[in-house]
Design a protein around this motif. Structure first.
Motif, PDB file in Angstrom:
ATOM      1  N   PHE A   1      20.368  75.527  62.907  1.00 42.52           N
ATOM      2  CA  PHE A   1      20.027  74.642  61.797  1.00 42.52           C
ATOM      3  C   PHE A   1      21.319  73.984  61.353  1.00 42.52           C
ATOM      4  CE2 PHE A   1      20.006  73.883  57.222  1.00 42.52           C
ATOM      5  CZ  PHE A   1      18.923  73.019  57.110  1.00 42.52           C
ATOM      6  N   TYR A   2      21.329  72.656  61.339  1.00 41.83           N
ATOM      7  CA  TYR A   2      22.564  71.910  61.050  1.00 41.83           C
ATOM      8  C   TYR A   2      22.281  70.898  59.961  1.00 41.83           C
ATOM      9  CZ  TYR A   2      26.176  68.324  61.527  1.00 41.83           C
ATOM     10  OH  TYR A   2      27.179  67.405  61.268  1.00 41.83           O
ATOM     11  N   THR A   3      23.238  70.803  59.002  1.00 42.77           N
ATOM     12  CA  THR A   3      23.133  69.778  57.966  1.00 42.77           C
ATOM     13  C   THR A   3      24.540  69.350  57.576  1.00 42.77           C
ATOM     14  OG1 THR A   3      22.256  69.223  55.798  1.00 42.77           O
ATOM     15  CG2 THR A   3      23.075  71.457  56.072  1.00 42.77           C
ATOM     16  N   GLN A   4      24.651  68.109  57.168  1.00 39.45           N
ATOM     17  CA  GLN A   4      25.930  67.566  56.688  1.00 39.45           C
ATOM     18  C   GLN A   4      25.687  66.847  55.378  1.00 39.45           C
ATOM     19  OE1 GLN A   4      27.791  64.610  59.154  1.00 39.45           O
ATOM     20  NE2 GLN A   4      29.778  64.796  58.126  1.00 39.45           N
ATOM     21  N   LEU A   5      26.408  67.356  54.332  1.00 38.51           N
ATOM     22  CA  LEU A   5      26.268  66.769  53.007  1.00 38.51           C
ATOM     23  C   LEU A   5      27.313  65.666  52.834  1.00 38.51           C
ATOM     24  CD1 LEU A   5      24.691  67.177  50.331  1.00 38.51           C
ATOM     25  CD2 LEU A   5      26.597  68.608  49.570  1.00 38.51           C
ATOM     26  N   ASP A   6      26.901  64.603  52.185  1.00 35.90           N
ATOM     27  CA  ASP A   6      27.800  63.460  51.946  1.00 35.90           C
ATOM     28  C   ASP A   6      28.539  63.664  50.615  1.00 35.90           C
ATOM     29  OD1 ASP A   6      29.002  60.943  51.586  1.00 35.90           O
ATOM     30  OD2 ASP A   6      27.349  59.962  52.658  1.00 35.90           O
ATOM     31  N   TRP A   7      29.886  63.411  50.631  1.00 28.16           N
ATOM     32  CA  TRP A   7      30.691  63.543  49.409  1.00 28.16           C
ATOM     33  C   TRP A   7      30.206  62.607  48.314  1.00 28.16           C
ATOM     34  CZ3 TRP A   7      33.791  67.402  48.363  1.00 28.16           C
ATOM     35  CH2 TRP A   7      34.341  68.142  49.420  1.00 28.16           C
ATOM     36  N   ARG A   8      29.438  61.582  48.715  1.00 28.33           N
ATOM     37  CA  ARG A   8      28.996  60.629  47.695  1.00 28.33           C
ATOM     38  C   ARG A   8      27.968  61.239  46.734  1.00 28.33           C
ATOM     39  NH1 ARG A   8      26.908  55.674  51.071  1.00 28.33           N
ATOM     40  NH2 ARG A   8      26.112  57.422  52.317  1.00 28.33           N
ATOM     41  N   SER A   9      27.471  62.391  47.117  1.00 25.79           N
ATOM     42  CA  SER A   9      26.531  63.057  46.212  1.00 25.79           C
ATOM     43  C   SER A   9      27.142  63.331  44.857  1.00 25.79           C
ATOM     44  CB  SER A   9      26.064  64.387  46.836  1.00 25.79           C
ATOM     45  OG  SER A   9      25.443  64.171  48.081  1.00 25.79           O
ATOM     46  N   LEU A  10      28.524  63.438  44.788  1.00 27.79           N
ATOM     47  CA  LEU A  10      29.182  63.766  43.549  1.00 27.79           C
ATOM     48  C   LEU A  10      29.075  62.644  42.530  1.00 27.79           C
ATOM     49  CD1 LEU A  10      32.404  65.487  44.987  1.00 27.79           C
ATOM     50  CD2 LEU A  10      30.324  66.574  44.094  1.00 27.79           C
TER      51      LEU A  10
ATOM     52  N   LEU B   1      20.321  66.168  59.063  1.00 33.20           N
ATOM     53  CA  LEU B   1      19.693  67.491  58.985  1.00 33.20           C
ATOM     54  C   LEU B   1      18.911  67.684  60.275  1.00 33.20           C
ATOM     55  CD1 LEU B   1      17.941  69.071  55.934  1.00 33.20           C
ATOM     56  CD2 LEU B   1      16.874  69.171  58.176  1.00 33.20           C
ATOM     57  N   SER B   2      19.211  68.763  60.998  1.00 34.02           N
ATOM     58  CA  SER B   2      18.529  68.975  62.285  1.00 34.02           C
ATOM     59  C   SER B   2      18.210  70.456  62.464  1.00 34.02           C
ATOM     60  CB  SER B   2      19.394  68.478  63.444  1.00 34.02           C
ATOM     61  OG  SER B   2      20.579  69.247  63.551  1.00 34.02           O
ATOM     62  N   LEU B   3      17.152  70.668  63.255  1.00 37.99           N
ATOM     63  CA  LEU B   3      16.730  72.030  63.580  1.00 37.99           C
ATOM     64  C   LEU B   3      16.467  72.069  65.080  1.00 37.99           C
ATOM     65  CD1 LEU B   3      15.963  74.807  62.361  1.00 37.99           C
ATOM     66  CD2 LEU B   3      13.602  73.993  62.243  1.00 37.99           C
ATOM     67  N   GLU B   4      17.220  72.913  65.780  1.00 40.79           N
ATOM     68  CA  GLU B   4      17.120  72.964  67.226  1.00 40.79           C
ATOM     69  C   GLU B   4      16.340  74.192  67.679  1.00 40.79           C
ATOM     70  OE1 GLU B   4      20.909  72.744  69.071  1.00 40.79           O
ATOM     71  OE2 GLU B   4      21.527  70.890  68.037  1.00 40.79           O
ATOM     72  N   LYS B   5      15.414  73.907  68.605  1.00 38.90           N
ATOM     73  CA  LYS B   5      14.601  74.936  69.235  1.00 38.90           C
ATOM     74  C   LYS B   5      13.961  75.909  68.234  1.00 38.90           C
ATOM     75  CE  LYS B   5      16.978  74.836  73.683  1.00 38.90           C
ATOM     76  NZ  LYS B   5      17.654  75.614  74.733  1.00 38.90           N
ATOM     77  N   PRO B   6      13.290  75.385  67.237  1.00 41.46           N
ATOM     78  CA  PRO B   6      12.578  76.303  66.338  1.00 41.46           C
ATOM     79  C   PRO B   6      11.349  76.890  67.052  1.00 41.46           C
ATOM     80  CG  PRO B   6      12.027  74.037  65.799  1.00 41.46           C
ATOM     81  CD  PRO B   6      13.089  73.965  66.867  1.00 41.46           C
ATOM     82  N   PHE B   7      10.973  78.063  66.659  1.00 39.88           N
ATOM     83  CA  PHE B   7       9.789  78.741  67.215  1.00 39.88           C
ATOM     84  C   PHE B   7       9.024  79.391  66.071  1.00 39.88           C
ATOM     85  CE2 PHE B   7       7.758  82.730  68.448  1.00 39.88           C
ATOM     86  CZ  PHE B   7       6.877  82.286  69.445  1.00 39.88           C
ATOM     87  N   VAL B   8       7.695  79.236  66.102  1.00 47.59           N
ATOM     88  CA  VAL B   8       6.858  79.864  65.099  1.00 47.59           C
ATOM     89  C   VAL B   8       5.588  80.359  65.777  1.00 47.59           C
ATOM     90  CG1 VAL B   8       5.756  77.688  64.437  1.00 47.59           C
ATOM     91  CG2 VAL B   8       5.751  79.612  62.830  1.00 47.59           C
ATOM     92  N   GLN B   9       5.179  81.521  65.383  1.00 50.93           N
ATOM     93  CA  GLN B   9       3.923  82.094  65.877  1.00 50.93           C
ATOM     94  C   GLN B   9       3.015  82.338  64.670  1.00 50.93           C
ATOM     95  OE1 GLN B   9       3.790  86.174  67.386  1.00 50.93           O
ATOM     96  NE2 GLN B   9       2.641  85.415  69.182  1.00 50.93           N
ATOM     97  N   ILE B  10       1.924  81.540  64.633  1.00 54.79           N
ATOM     98  CA  ILE B  10       0.958  81.631  63.543  1.00 54.79           C
ATOM     99  C   ILE B  10      -0.264  82.390  64.049  1.00 54.79           C
ATOM    100  CG2 ILE B  10      -0.454  80.349  61.896  1.00 54.79           C
ATOM    101  CD1 ILE B  10       2.535  80.052  61.495  1.00 54.79           C
ATOM    102  N   GLN B  11      -0.685  83.360  63.261  1.00 57.61           N
ATOM    103  CA  GLN B  11      -1.822  84.178  63.679  1.00 57.61           C
ATOM    104  C   GLN B  11      -2.734  84.437  62.477  1.00 57.61           C
ATOM    105  OE1 GLN B  11      -1.598  88.567  64.656  1.00 57.61           O
ATOM    106  NE2 GLN B  11      -1.823  87.743  66.734  1.00 57.61           N
ATOM    107  N   LEU B  12      -4.055  84.252  62.767  1.00 51.72           N
ATOM    108  CA  LEU B  12      -5.079  84.584  61.787  1.00 51.72           C
ATOM    109  C   LEU B  12      -5.818  85.807  62.281  1.00 51.72           C
ATOM    110  CD1 LEU B  12      -6.560  81.064  60.904  1.00 51.72           C
ATOM    111  CD2 LEU B  12      -5.346  82.590  59.351  1.00 51.72           C
ATOM    112  N   ASP B  13      -5.890  86.841  61.421  1.00 53.95           N
ATOM    113  CA  ASP B  13      -6.595  88.046  61.841  1.00 53.95           C
ATOM    114  C   ASP B  13      -8.101  87.860  61.639  1.00 53.95           C
ATOM    115  OD1 ASP B  13      -7.140  88.332  59.161  1.00 53.95           O
ATOM    116  OD2 ASP B  13      -5.723  89.957  58.822  1.00 53.95           O
ATOM    117  N   PRO B  14      -8.953  88.788  62.107  1.00 50.12           N
ATOM    118  CA  PRO B  14     -10.410  88.630  61.976  1.00 50.12           C
ATOM    119  C   PRO B  14     -10.891  88.408  60.558  1.00 50.12           C
ATOM    120  CG  PRO B  14      -9.905  90.396  63.526  1.00 50.12           C
ATOM    121  CD  PRO B  14      -8.600  89.987  62.910  1.00 50.12           C
TER     122      PRO B  14
END
Length: 974
Positions: A81-90, A100-113
């Motif tokens: 997970f990568y992000t770069q904040l700009d100094w201009r925010s001040l 802002l980037s997210l590399e190779k995220p993985f999620v497993q969603i499961q619904l039970d009975p």
């Protein structure tokens, strides 16, 4: 000063070194430990973040290798997970993020009975404090670039009976200028691939605005395998999707103004291919090659669905009515509804929609269905009915549920193997009014056999329906239906199923000028019946062949039903008007036989043609009747007069005339009632029946020419009268008997005045006793040496030989020279000579008749007569197995099963031939046919008037000479 600068420089260097130490080393290390500690405290699964990197100068932050769950089975993870904040925010007053980037995220969603989501148990969050209040100030964020790279998602739902598992990888998302500020618009790209096929399945390209909410872009869904969603479909409907692929593309615009949610789908296209749907018991329900929707739009705010074109081709489906009368599809869904629903859990809706709520508007420009095939079945009859519908093509246009403009449609389909149905017209969805042109061609009516069998023992061997109709419906309640056009049934052939004999047939029944108005009137311009034929037989027990065909119906037990008032009908007091302009009969024929007599009586009617005038139940004007025909080829028959068809007992005036009827055909009746056979005679009947107000007045004039009785016949029903003396007394000097038999009385009173009839008959007999002289019949002629007394015929044949024709030519010349001479022809047959040959002919005729019926049952095109068929020896061997039990009323002996095929065929053939060898009826028919051949030759070739030639009773035990049987000719004076 120098020392001050030096100290400042050292402080700056130390500060930078300390800032660098904290930013590059201390904070990432401390942050990683704190995060892992918090994860251990607030997560229910093992969680770990491997590394944090921070650049305090560029404000870049990277989180590496996060995992929630076990190492071999993570449920949530990402590589970086990568992000770069700009100094201009001040100084800008908002959070400004460059990337802002997210590399190779993985999620497993499961619904039970139970429907619980696994993500609900990932974190152990503390309960929120309801007393805490948010400031209400929205957080201002601006992200210049957002990226999600090579994502992977797995979804598993264990709730349905069959688990649903979906797997997607190569999930990529890209967004630019994402901001929470008002009217800020971000560009968004999204795509994901199916992990199994490695093909892109979902993509999005468009814009997103958060304040106010606006989503606008292009959505594409490609190659979605519907069988992956089969468990969900089965939960909603009892359908098993075995195969199918869905493609979807649309321009989407979603917004949330103050007036409410607005959704607009524009330029939507949907395409379904290779769809295969089965029932839960694995029987096929639907096979569809393609279904596509193009140029479609959905407007949620205006509640309007517009479809430019629906195109579908090669759908195959199965539909059946079960034995209980319910459709299998209906039963399928009703069973599913019963299974899924629980009345105890059913709750009334919280809010009922207002009656004035605006309905949805559906608009469809065109619908095209091509090459549809419907396999329909009706299993309610004892013998199931199968009907193939297709290839079916349907075009529909201009569909609008809120417009008064009618839609247009055109249907073209096959019915059965050869039938066709065409329908085109228009239908108004608002008023339910319709105008339709319906044409049918060669619709096979044999489908009705299964519905006829429970009512009567008949076989419908052929019948084709053709119609040209215009149908108009102007309203539904009450129904206003108007049908005009014409219809015809051709090649109708109905058989007696038990005796395998013809019952009713015609070549063509044409109904022209149909005008039907529901519950008001039925007008038919003309009914034409071409070559009708009816066979009517009185059985030995005096029942008829029609009455014995009816199947006795078991009455159903009566149920007590509460009495309700009958619904009022517009025409309750006025019967529907029925008017038929005319009925035409062309070249009709019939057969009548009385098997209660010994010998059997049989006669036929040929060339029956005529017209019946206008039949109208709303008019008292009688209809004119003119019908003419012939009895046994040469005896004219006419029926003329008028009648009121729907109430003939009020007004009827009919005259029926029979001329020159050969009385030898009446021998069975004379033997039973008078005790004598008829050797010769002709009969004229002039019957005039008049009915006025149910009162009958009949004038029956009977004229008998040259009547001669034959030998006496023992009969219990014969009248004890001197018949020969009575006939002699009634004859005038020319040998003619005149009888006037008037009948008069009230039809409602069974007793009629018969005394005048008997008195006049006795008076005539007494007067003739004095006046009528005896006359002798006979004459001698000179035929120039030729002897016409005997006309020989070869065994079993009715054709004249060359020598016989020479003899008859000489006889014809003599008859022309002496017009007062009459000729009597006595047909003859010999059981010993004609029997074997005639039996062989009967067998060949039986072969052709049975083979004709088999081809007819298959719907084959056939010649006009079975005599034109050619049958192979192999087919005859098979037919012989069916003929034996029909002819001998028993099965072949068991001992014949051990015989070879040729020996068995020989035994069967000999047994069948033997059954015909001594058949008296066949001998009589052969004798009569020989006599008729002689008469036909003298009439048609010799030019002799048929009135001068009489057919006398046949000789069934003639002797043979030179392998021929001779028919005897007699001469008589007029």
């Amino acid at each position: 000063m120098f020392k001050l600068l030096k100290r400042l420089l050292v402080a700056l260097v130390l500060g930078l070194a300390l800032y660098s130490l904290l930013g590059f080393i201390v904070l990432p290390e401390v942050g990683q430990r704190l995060i892992n500690q918090q994860l251990a405290h607030y997560t229910s699964l093992p969680a770990h973040l491997k590394k944090i990197q921070l650049n305090p100068f560029t404000l870049e932050l990277s989180l590496h290798e996060f995992r929630l769950g076990t190492e071999d089975k993570p449920q949530l993870s990402f590589e970086c997970f990568y992000t770069q904040l700009d100094w201009r925010s001040l100084w800008l007053g908002r959070i400004q993020v460059r990337s802002l980037s997210l590399e190779k995220p993985f999620v497993q969603i499961q619904l039970d009975p139970k429907g619980q989501l696994n993500a609900q148990s990932w974190f152990k969050l503390p309960p929120s404090d309801p007393s805490s209040k948010s400031s209400g100030l929205p957080l201002s964020i601006h992200i210049e670039h957002i990226a999600l790279v090579n994502g992977h998602a797995q979804f598993e739902d264990l709730g349905p009976k069959e688990a649903v598992r979906l797997n997607y990888d190569q999930i990529n998302l890209s967004a630019r200028d994402f901001s929470t500020q008002e009217n800020a618009i971000a560009e968004l790209l999204l795509s994901l691939n199916n992990a199994q096929t490695q093909q892109q399945q979902l993509s999005w390209k468009g814009q997103v605005k958060l304040d106010p909410l606006l989503v606008n872009g292009q959505l594409k869904l490609e190659a979605l395998e519907l069988n992956n969603l089969r468990p969900y479909i089965q939960q909603a409907a009892p359908l098993v999707v075995e195969q199918g692929q869905l493609n979807l593309s649309s321009q989407v615009q979603l917004s949330l103004p103050a007036s409410g949610l607005q959704l607009l789908l524009d330029d939507l296209s949907l395409d379904t291919k290779a769809l295969r749907i089965n029932a839960p018991d694995k029987r096929p329900l639907i096979r569809l090659e393609q279904l596509s929707l193009a140029k479609t739009s959905v407007n949620l705010a205006e509640q309007r669905l517009q479809i430019g074109k629906i195109h579908s081709q090669k759908l195959e489906t199965w539909l059946a009515r079960e034995a209980d009368g319910e459709l299998d599809w209906q039963k399928l869904f009703s069973n599913n509804s019963t299974t899924k629903s629980n009345p105890a859990q059913t709750k009334a809706p919280a809010n009922k929609s207002s009656a004035t709520e605006k309905p949805w508007q559906l608009q469809i420009a065109t619908i095209q269905l091509r090459n549809y095939q419907i396999h329909a079945a009706d299993r309610q009859p004892k013998e199931a009915v199968q009907l193939e519908v297709g290839p079916l093509n349907l075009d529909v246009s201009q569909i609008d549920t809120q417009s008064k403009r009618p839609l247009q449609f055109e249907l073209n389909t096959g019915l059965g193997s050869k039938g066709r149905l065409k329908a085109q017209g228009q239908f108004n969805l608002a008023t339910l009014a319709a105008q339709v042109q319906v044409n049918t061609q060669d619709v096979d009516l044999r489908l009705a056999q299964s519905y006829l069998s429970p009512l009567a023992q008949v076989e419908l061997h052929s019948g084709l329906l053709n119609t040209t109709l215009d149908v108009a419906v102007t309203q539904i309640q009450p129904l206003a239906l108007h049908v005009t056009g014409q219809a015809e049934i051709t090649q109708w052939h109905l058989l007696d199923a038990r005796r395998k004999q013809e019952l009713i047939k015609w070549q063509r029944l044409h109904i022209a000028g149909i005008d039907y108005r529901h519950e008001q009137s039925l007008n038919i311009q003309r009914i034409s019946l071409v070559q009708p034929y009816t066979r009517f037989v009185i059985n030995p027990d005096l029942s008829s062949n029609f009455s014995t065909l009816l199947v006795k119906q078991t009455p159903e037990p009566t149920k007590k039903v509460p009495v309700q008032a009958a619904p009022k009908s517009i025409n309750a007091t006025k019967p529907m008007g029925i008017r038929i302009g005319s009925i035409q009969i062309i070249n009709g024929s019939g057969y009548f036989a009385d098997l209660s007599l010994k010998p059997d009586f049989a006669t036929s009617i040929q060339t029956l043609s005529g017209d019946i005038g206008t039949l109208d139940n709303q008019s008292t004007r009688p209809a004119k009747v003119v019908i003419r025909g012939k009895v046994d080829r040469y005896s004219p028959l006419s029926i003329e007069g008028t009648l009121t068809p729907f109430d003939p007992l009020q007004n009827l005036d009919i005259t029926t005339r029979f001329k020159q009827v050969e009385m030898t055909t009446l021998t069975p009746y004379s033997g039973k009632l008078a005790g004598y056979r008829i050797r010769k005679g002709r009969l004229d009947l002039d019957l005039h029946y008049r009915i006025q107000g149910k009162r009958l007045k009949a004038e029956n004039q009977v004229v008998i020419h040259q009547l001669q009785l034959g030998e006496r016949v023992d009969s219990d029903a014969a009248a004890d009268l001197p018949i020969r003396l009575a006939i002699a007394l009634l004859k005038d000097s020319s040998g003619t008997i005149h009888l006037d038999l008037p009948i008069e009385g009230n039809l409602e009173d069974p007793s009629f005045s018969i005394m005048p009839l008997l008195g006049k008959t006795l008076g005539n007999m007494l007067s003739k006793a004095v006046q009528a002289p005896f006359s002798l019949l006979g004459s001698l002629m000179d035929f120039g040496g030729a002897d016409p007394n005997k006309i020989p015929f070869n065994a079993g044949q009715t054709e004249l030989s060359t020598e016989a024709k020479t003899t008859l030519n000489a006889l014809a010349k003599a008859l022309k020279d002496r017009p007062d001479l009459m000729l009597e022809v006595e047909g003859a047959s010999s059981p010993t000579l004609d029997g074997p040959s005639l039996a062989q002919q009967k067998l060949e005729q039986a072969y052709r008749a049975l083979w004709y019926q088999k081809l007819q049952s298959k719907g084959e095109r056939l010649p006009s007569s079975p005599d034109k068929l050619q049958i192979s020896d192999q087919a005859k061997a098979s037919l012989l197995e069916e003929l034996y039990p029909i002819r001998l009323k028993q099965q072949p002996p068991n001992a014949w099963k051990s015989l070879s095929a040729q020996e068995r065929q020989t035994q069967l053939q000999q047994a069948v031939l033997k059954s015909w060898n001594q058949d008296q009826a066949s001998m009589r028919q052969l004798s009569q046919a020989r006599a008729q051949t002689i008469k036909d030759y003298l009439v048609q070739q010799g030019g002799i008037n048929n009135i001068r030639i009489y057919l006398v009773d046949s000789n069934l035990s003639a002797s043979s000479e030179n392998n021929t049987v001779a028919s005897t000719l007699y001469l008589a004076g007029q």
